[in-house]
Design a protein around this motif. Structure first.
Motif, PDB file in Angstrom:
ATOM      1  N   GLU A   1      41.637   7.656 -74.527  1.00  0.00           N
ATOM      2  CA  GLU A   1      40.519   7.636 -73.591  1.00  0.00           C
ATOM      3  C   GLU A   1      40.895   6.747 -72.414  1.00  0.00           C
ATOM      4  O   GLU A   1      40.395   5.626 -72.251  1.00  0.00           O
ATOM      5  CB  GLU A   1      39.256   7.155 -74.304  1.00  0.00           C
ATOM      6  CG  GLU A   1      38.815   8.104 -75.416  1.00  0.00           C
ATOM      7  CD  GLU A   1      37.557   7.619 -76.134  1.00  0.00           C
ATOM      8  OE1 GLU A   1      37.309   6.394 -76.152  1.00  0.00           O
ATOM      9  OE2 GLU A   1      36.837   8.472 -76.669  1.00  0.00           O
TER      10      GLU A   1
ATOM     11  N   TRP B   1      40.215   6.750 -69.362  1.00  0.00           N
ATOM     12  CA  TRP B   1      39.220   6.395 -68.359  1.00  0.00           C
ATOM     13  C   TRP B   1      38.520   5.067 -68.682  1.00  0.00           C
ATOM     14  O   TRP B   1      37.850   4.502 -67.824  1.00  0.00           O
ATOM     15  CB  TRP B   1      38.186   7.504 -68.241  1.00  0.00           C
ATOM     16  CG  TRP B   1      37.527   7.843 -69.548  1.00  0.00           C
ATOM     17  CD1 TRP B   1      36.424   7.246 -70.097  1.00  0.00           C
ATOM     18  CD2 TRP B   1      37.947   8.834 -70.485  1.00  0.00           C
ATOM     19  NE1 TRP B   1      36.135   7.806 -71.317  1.00  0.00           N
ATOM     20  CE2 TRP B   1      37.053   8.793 -71.576  1.00  0.00           C
ATOM     21  CE3 TRP B   1      38.982   9.763 -70.510  1.00  0.00           C
ATOM     22  CZ2 TRP B   1      37.167   9.632 -72.682  1.00  0.00           C
ATOM     23  CZ3 TRP B   1      39.103  10.600 -71.604  1.00  0.00           C
ATOM     24  CH2 TRP B   1      38.206  10.539 -72.680  1.00  0.00           C
TER      25      TRP B   1
ATOM     26  N   GLU C   1      32.502  11.708 -69.588  1.00  0.00           N
ATOM     27  CA  GLU C   1      33.726  12.278 -70.162  1.00  0.00           C
ATOM     28  C   GLU C   1      33.444  12.909 -71.523  1.00  0.00           C
ATOM     29  O   GLU C   1      33.957  13.995 -71.828  1.00  0.00           O
ATOM     30  CB  GLU C   1      34.799  11.192 -70.289  1.00  0.00           C
ATOM     31  CG  GLU C   1      35.339  10.678 -68.968  1.00  0.00           C
ATOM     32  CD  GLU C   1      36.256  11.674 -68.274  1.00  0.00           C
ATOM     33  OE1 GLU C   1      36.503  12.765 -68.837  1.00  0.00           O
ATOM     34  OE2 GLU C   1      36.717  11.365 -67.167  1.00  0.00           O
TER      35      GLU C   1
ATOM     36  N   GLN D   1      42.770  19.935 -70.665  1.00  0.00           N
ATOM     37  CA  GLN D   1      41.969  18.791 -71.091  1.00  0.00           C
ATOM     38  C   GLN D   1      42.157  17.600 -70.155  1.00  0.00           C
ATOM     39  O   GLN D   1      41.182  16.961 -69.735  1.00  0.00           O
ATOM     40  CB  GLN D   1      42.357  18.404 -72.521  1.00  0.00           C
ATOM     41  CG  GLN D   1      41.496  17.317 -73.138  1.00  0.00           C
ATOM     42  CD  GLN D   1      41.972  16.970 -74.539  1.00  0.00           C
ATOM     43  OE1 GLN D   1      43.166  16.741 -74.756  1.00  0.00           O
ATOM     44  NE2 GLN D   1      41.058  16.939 -75.492  1.00  0.00           N
TER      45      GLN D   1
ATOM     46  N   GLN E   1      39.372  15.880 -67.639  1.00  0.00           N
ATOM     47  CA  GLN E   1      39.058  14.455 -67.650  1.00  0.00           C
ATOM     48  C   GLN E   1      39.231  13.838 -66.266  1.00  0.00           C
ATOM     49  O   GLN E   1      38.391  13.057 -65.807  1.00  0.00           O
ATOM     50  CB  GLN E   1      39.955  13.742 -68.666  1.00  0.00           C
ATOM     51  CG  GLN E   1      39.702  14.153 -70.104  1.00  0.00           C
ATOM     52  CD  GLN E   1      40.788  13.665 -71.051  1.00  0.00           C
ATOM     53  OE1 GLN E   1      41.841  13.189 -70.610  1.00  0.00           O
ATOM     54  NE2 GLN E   1      40.552  13.770 -72.344  1.00  0.00           N
TER      55      GLN E   1
END
Length: 509
Positions: A70, A72, A84, A187, A191
């Protein structure tokens, strides 16, 4: 005598089996080696500290199965985290990519099924009349029609001579791996798009807030000018200019609000929602201070899913070269049948009605190609051309990846200086506007000078706001160019890439 014949029969069968095994092991598929690509030892635009700490060059091994994490969360923004997760649950492009992975895996299972025999069962009657000639009878002989009932099972099998079936399986496996890498590319793109739209939307909120304050300032200025005009201190020209500036600021504010609405609609689609069902609260953007180390260029080849997809396409093309070459060699199909056959349904399942087709070569078909007008040669040349094309595209994808990283590294490096200079310009313009307003109130300068000073403040503030948004987007773009991760981030699960919201798990099988 009978014992000798049996031994000779067993010996022939063993020799035939050994020969078929050797032919099956004799694959015509070229040995695949991952295409080489020119890789620099360090990124040109990387900060000096990052380049020093990057370490030494190492051979890249694709890690397309590794989770990117993850990423972000480096922005430490709970609102972005929530967006997200919503996108991962409901985005339709991601669901479509996951469905394509399932299709490619089904094709692998279909290709692997050729390693096994096909067995079918059947039941039913057939009506037939044999010709007199086939029964060695006179031409005018009467051969009555007859009905035969059959209940039998048939089996067929293609021997994997010269790696024909294996090459097809290898190609399907590489296609499936390419599909999985493309899923991860979709993907990662999703994102990054969510993060970019999020920061752009917040930058519009900053501009909306800026224009709101500008309109309020223009309204106060108009009140001042209106009062001085009423007292006869200034002409109507200054009053008209003040009204024009206020109307212009209001119009610009509406323009920014229109852009914000469009950005909000785009974000809703990324989240898998209709724009009417999504509303984003006004949240002005704050400067992004996250810094992402670029790492080694060789690591880029491991992390980028689009590079992994291009490399897997080359592997599939290599396997299909062997498949095309196998067309030059014999093809062996083996079939057999067994069951019951009778003239009436009542006698069908009697022991005496059993029938079969069986023997060393019974039901076999060894097809040997002789002449096809150059079709096989064209097939091999086409397969080799496809392989060369995919290798070139792989190398081009690598170069493109390096360029994207360098572009974003230089953007971030230069944006730091540009933002600093723009902030200085904002402070200077605000000071100039304050002095001009004071001097105008004292009657030392004309109102046109005040307008110019206030316009300069608005212009520098807008540029500073835009640069803050560009910096946030460039940070996201750098992470995306690096493959969605950085440093030594470890995968939560290196064997699976899953999605919530009912989409089937896309896992390495």
């Amino acid at each position: 005598m009978k014992k000798d014949q049996t031994m000779r029969g067993l010996a022939r069968a063993a020799a035939s089996a050994l020969l078929l095994t050797l032919l099956a092991a004799c694959s015509l598929e070229p040995t695949y080696k991952r295409p080489d690509a020119a890789t620099p030892t360090a990124f040109k635009e990387a900060p000096a500290a990052d380049a020093k700490d990057a370490g030494t060059w190492k051979t890249a091994e694709p890690a397309e199965a590794a989770q990117r994490g993850e990423w972000w969360k480096i922005f430490n923004d709970p609102m972005l985290d929530d967006l997200e997760h919503q996108a991962a649950d409901a985005n339709q492009d991601l669901k479509a990519a996951a469905a394509r992975v399932q299709q490619s895996r089904a094709l692998v299972r279909n290709a692997r099924s050729d390693w096994f025999p096909t067995i079918d069962g059947g039941f039913g009657p057939t009506r037939q009349r044999l010709s007199p000639a086939s029964q060695f009878l006179p031409p005018d002989a009467n051969v009555p029609a007859q009905t035969l009932w059959r209940a039998q099972a048939t089996a067929s099998y293609e021997v994997d001579l010269f790696g024909r079936v294996s090459s097809n399986v290898h190609a399907a496996q590489a296609d499936a791996e390419q599909s999985e890498a493309l899923f991860r590319s979709v993907q990662l793109a999703l994102q990054a798009d969510v993060a970019q739209n999020y920061f752009q939307l917040r930058e519009f909120d900053t501009q909306v807030d800026l224009f709101r304050r500008t309109v309020a300032l223009r309204e106060d200025s108009l009140k001042l000018v209106q009062r001085r005009f009423s007292e006869g201190e200034i002409s109507e020209l200054d009053l008209s200019r003040a009204k024009n500036e206020l109307a212009t600021a209001r119009a610009d504010a509406v323009g920014v609000a229109r852009q914000r609405a469009t950005s909000e609609h785009s974000l809703a689609i990324l989240l898998g929602k209709a724009p009417a069902d999504f509303s984003f609260p006004a949240t002005p953007l704050v400067p992004v201070t996250a810094r992402v180390p670029a790492g080694l260029p060789s690591v880029l080849l491991e992390r980028r899913p689009d590079i992994a997809a291009a490399e897997r396409a080359a592997a599939a093309a290599n396997a299909r070269v062997g498949l095309a070459k196998s067309a030059y060699f014999p093809k062996l199909d083996i079939t057999a049948a067994g069951g019951f056959e009778a003239g009436t349904l009542a006698d069908l399942f009697h022991w005496s009605s059993r029938a079969f087709l069986l023997g060393p070569f019974a039901g076999t078909a060894l097809t040997v190609p002789i002449f096809d007008g150059g079709r096989r040669r064209a097939g091999v040349e086409q397969a080799r051309g496809k392989f060369d094309e995919d290798v070139a595209q792989y190398r081009q994808q690598v170069l493109q990846a390096f360029r994207e990283v360098e572009d974003n590294l230089s953007d971030l490096r230069l944006l730091d200086d540009q933002i600093q200079q723009e902030n200085d310009a904002v402070n200077a313009s605000q000071r100039s506007a304050h002095l001009s307003t004071t001097q105008y109130q004292e009657g030392q300068i004309a109102y046109l000078d005040v307008i110019d000073a206030e316009r300069q403040v608005l212009q520098t503030q807008l540029q500073a706001s835009q640069l803050t948004g560009v910096q946030a987007v460039a940070t996201v773009n750098l992470i995306r160019a690096l493959g969605g991760g950085w440093g030594d981030m470890k995968a939560d699960n290196a064997n699976a890439v899953g999605m919530n919201g009912g989409t089937q798990e896309v896992a390495k099988q």
